[in-house]
Design a protein around this motif. Structure first.
Motif, mmCIF file in Angstrom:
data_model
loop_
_atom_site.group_PDB
_atom_site.id
_atom_site.type_symbol
_atom_site.label_atom_id
_atom_site.label_comp_id
_atom_site.label_asym_id
_atom_site.label_seq_id
_atom_site.Cartn_x
_atom_site.Cartn_y
_atom_site.Cartn_z
ATOM 1 N N GLY A 65 0.849 -1.187 0.000
ATOM 2 C CA GLY A 65 0.000 0.000 0.000
ATOM 3 C C GLY A 65 0.881 1.231 0.000
ATOM 4 N N GLU A 66 0.261 2.379 0.162
ATOM 5 C CA GLU A 66 1.049 3.604 0.087
ATOM 6 C C GLU A 66 1.944 3.775 1.305
ATOM 7 N N ASN A 67 1.370 3.518 2.487
ATOM 8 C CA ASN A 67 2.149 3.733 3.702
ATOM 9 C C ASN A 67 2.410 2.481 4.516
ATOM 10 N N ASP A 68 1.957 1.349 4.005
ATOM 11 C CA ASP A 68 2.207 0.121 4.734
ATOM 12 C C ASP A 68 2.176 -1.068 3.785
ATOM 13 N N ALA A 69 2.450 -2.223 4.347
ATOM 14 C CA ALA A 69 2.371 -3.447 3.563
ATOM 15 C C ALA A 69 1.659 -4.467 4.428
ATOM 16 N N VAL A 70 0.947 -5.381 3.798
ATOM 17 C CA VAL A 70 0.280 -6.452 4.525
ATOM 18 C C VAL A 70 0.890 -7.762 4.063
ATOM 19 N N LEU A 71 1.405 -8.511 5.018
ATOM 20 C CA LEU A 71 1.992 -9.796 4.702
ATOM 21 C C LEU A 71 1.036 -10.886 5.170
ATOM 22 N N THR A 72 0.739 -11.828 4.292
ATOM 23 C CA THR A 72 -0.132 -12.923 4.697
ATOM 24 C C THR A 72 0.595 -14.248 4.527
ATOM 25 N N ALA A 73 0.262 -15.188 5.377
ATOM 26 C CA ALA A 73 0.872 -16.519 5.311
ATOM 27 C C ALA A 73 -0.150 -17.550 5.746
ATOM 28 N N GLU A 74 -0.128 -18.695 5.097
ATOM 29 C CA GLU A 74 -1.045 -19.768 5.473
ATOM 30 C C GLU A 74 -0.362 -20.685 6.471
ATOM 31 N N LEU A 75 -0.892 -20.700 7.683
ATOM 32 C CA LEU A 75 -0.310 -21.501 8.763
ATOM 33 C C LEU A 75 -1.413 -22.253 9.489
ATOM 34 N N ASP B 201 5.596 -16.668 16.627
ATOM 35 C CA ASP B 201 6.438 -15.625 17.161
ATOM 36 C C ASP B 201 6.878 -14.721 16.010
ATOM 37 N N ILE B 202 6.526 -13.446 16.117
ATOM 38 C CA ILE B 202 6.841 -12.519 15.032
ATOM 39 C C ILE B 202 7.787 -11.458 15.574
ATOM 40 N N SER B 203 8.864 -11.218 14.875
ATOM 41 C CA SER B 203 9.699 -10.095 15.280
ATOM 42 C C SER B 203 10.095 -9.280 14.063
ATOM 43 N N VAL B 204 10.177 -7.985 14.287
ATOM 44 C CA VAL B 204 10.482 -7.064 13.194
ATOM 45 C C VAL B 204 11.662 -6.216 13.604
ATOM 46 N N HIS B 205 12.611 -6.087 12.696
ATOM 47 C CA HIS B 205 13.730 -5.196 12.957
ATOM 48 C C HIS B 205 14.102 -4.520 11.654
ATOM 49 N N LYS C 203 4.207 -0.171 15.579
ATOM 50 C CA LYS C 203 2.842 -0.157 15.042
ATOM 51 C C LYS C 203 2.480 -1.414 14.249
ATOM 52 N N VAL C 204 3.309 -2.425 14.359
ATOM 53 C CA VAL C 204 3.027 -3.671 13.639
ATOM 54 C C VAL C 204 1.831 -4.367 14.287
ATOM 55 N N ASN C 205 0.952 -4.854 13.460
ATOM 56 C CA ASN C 205 -0.260 -5.484 13.958
ATOM 57 C C ASN C 205 -0.426 -6.840 13.280
ATOM 58 N N ALA C 206 -0.690 -7.869 14.079
ATOM 59 C CA ALA C 206 -0.833 -9.195 13.485
ATOM 60 C C ALA C 206 -2.100 -9.851 13.969
ATOM 61 N N ASN C 207 -2.802 -10.515 13.085
ATOM 62 C CA ASN C 207 -3.898 -11.346 13.543
ATOM 63 C C ASN C 207 -3.942 -12.661 12.787
ATOM 64 N N TYR C 208 -4.524 -13.640 13.438
ATOM 65 C CA TYR C 208 -4.536 -15.008 12.934
ATOM 66 C C TYR C 208 -5.965 -15.492 12.940
ATOM 67 N N LYS C 209 -6.465 -15.853 11.766
ATOM 68 C CA LYS C 209 -7.851 -16.295 11.673
ATOM 69 C C LYS C 209 -7.959 -17.419 10.651
ATOM 70 N N ASN C 210 -8.652 -18.459 11.025
ATOM 71 C CA ASN C 210 -8.859 -19.613 10.139
ATOM 72 C C ASN C 210 -7.562 -20.141 9.530
ATOM 73 N N GLY C 211 -6.501 -20.056 10.279
ATOM 74 C CA GLY C 211 -5.242 -20.600 9.778
ATOM 75 C C GLY C 211 -4.473 -19.668 8.865
ATOM 76 N N VAL C 212 -4.939 -18.428 8.760
ATOM 77 C CA VAL C 212 -4.221 -17.466 7.921
ATOM 78 C C VAL C 212 -3.688 -16.344 8.809
ATOM 79 N N LEU C 213 -2.403 -16.118 8.705
ATOM 80 C CA LEU C 213 -1.765 -15.058 9.477
ATOM 81 C C LEU C 213 -1.690 -13.805 8.623
ATOM 82 N N GLU C 214 -2.010 -12.684 9.248
ATOM 83 C CA GLU C 214 -2.020 -11.420 8.513
ATOM 84 C C GLU C 214 -1.268 -10.389 9.352
#
Lengths: 147, 132
Positions: free
Chosen positions: A49-59, A68-72, A117-128
């Motif tokens: 997106g313009e000011n952010d990105a959304v990463l999705t993964a199937e887990l 465990d998510i870490s950002v640096h 400001k990183v935000n993560a949620n997990y729903k139905n086996g999909v991490l966002e």
């Protein structure tokens, strides 16, 4: 905004290391084109997106507390594990296609992330994971004045 | 985690000459099947599926699993990099054992479908063979 493919080259590195990486990439390209390895688990999609990105993964089948998510700066690390089904006596597998065990994946992003400001949620086996671009990393607009 | 099959989703195979009506991609979910003394337990990885979008049918001895996944798009975002595709799920199995059809239980949690298929009690009486 310029969105290169997940950038691979960092010009701060020495030329030799650069060539080394190139050679490895070439070898990988010819020996197993299209194949991916354990280091590439989980597969990710990146929405820009313009000011952010959304990463999705199937887990599928992982408890959210086991991820465990870490950002640096501009790298994101995903660690976790999926427990294998424990068999009791007299139980047998007819098929076992689902994997279990540890995983670890590092994804390099094309910009520096505002870690707070990183935000993560997990729903139905999909991490966002929503990854906002750090304020200091955003491009500056420069006004051109008429003289 | 191992094997590339599980890392990359496999599309569902259709018999030759047969096509799906939907132009959407369909994947075959990876499964574990465990047999216990009283039941057969099937677990299928179907990320993106919830209890309302999964459909299971058992006709004769064919167990069919279908799952619908809504294509998600993020507003103001474009897909810049992609390693996996999304689509529906479909896979069928032929069951060898007689299944107690009325007591099949299905649950979905964290994108994993868990099906418990109790084995039917043998209807026919066993006849002991005596040596004459």
């Amino acid at each position: 905004m310029l969105w290169p493919e997940l950038e691979r080259y960092d010009f701060g590195r020495s030329l030799w290391r650069e060539l080394d990486t190139l050679q490895r990439d070439m070898n990988r390209l010819f020996s197993s084109y299209g194949e991916r390895t354990e280091a590439d688990f989980p597969s990710v999609n990146l929405w820009a997106g313009e000011n952010d990105a959304v990463l999705t993964a199937e887990l599928p089948g992982i408890n959210s507390e086991d991820i465990d998510i870490s950002v640096h700066d501009n790298s994101l690390t995903l660690n976790g594990s999926r427990k294998a089904e424990e068999l009791k006596e007299g139980e047998t597998y007819h098929r076992q296609e689902r994997n279990s065990g540890q995983f670890s994946r590092i994804v390099r992003l094309p910009f520096k992330v505002d870690e707070s400001k990183v935000n993560a949620n997990y729903k139905n086996g999909v991490l966002e994971i929503t990854l906002p671009r750090a304020e200091e990393d955003k491009p500056r607009k420069i006004a051109v004045k008429a003289v | 985690m191992s094997s590339k099959e599980a890392i990359q989703k496999q599309e569902t195979k259709t018999p030759e000459g047969v096509e799906r009506t939907k132009a959407k991609r369909t994947f075959a979910p990876v499964v574990d099947i465990i047999e216990t003394e009283k039941e057969i337990v099937l677990m299928a990885d179907m990320p993106g599926v919830d209890e309302n979008s999964v459909d299971i049918t058992l006709e004769k001895n064919v167990l069919a699993i279908n799952g619908g996944v809504e294509e998600k798009a993020y507003e103001g975002h474009s897909l810049a990099y992609s390693e996996y595709r999304t689509g529906d799920y479909a896979r069928s199995f032929t069951l060898a054992d007689e299944i107690d059809k009325d007591n099949i239980k299905a649950t979905v949690k964290n994108g994993v479908l868990r099906l418990v298929l109790p084995k039917a009690k043998p209807a026919a009486k066993k006849i002991a063979v005596k040596a004459a």
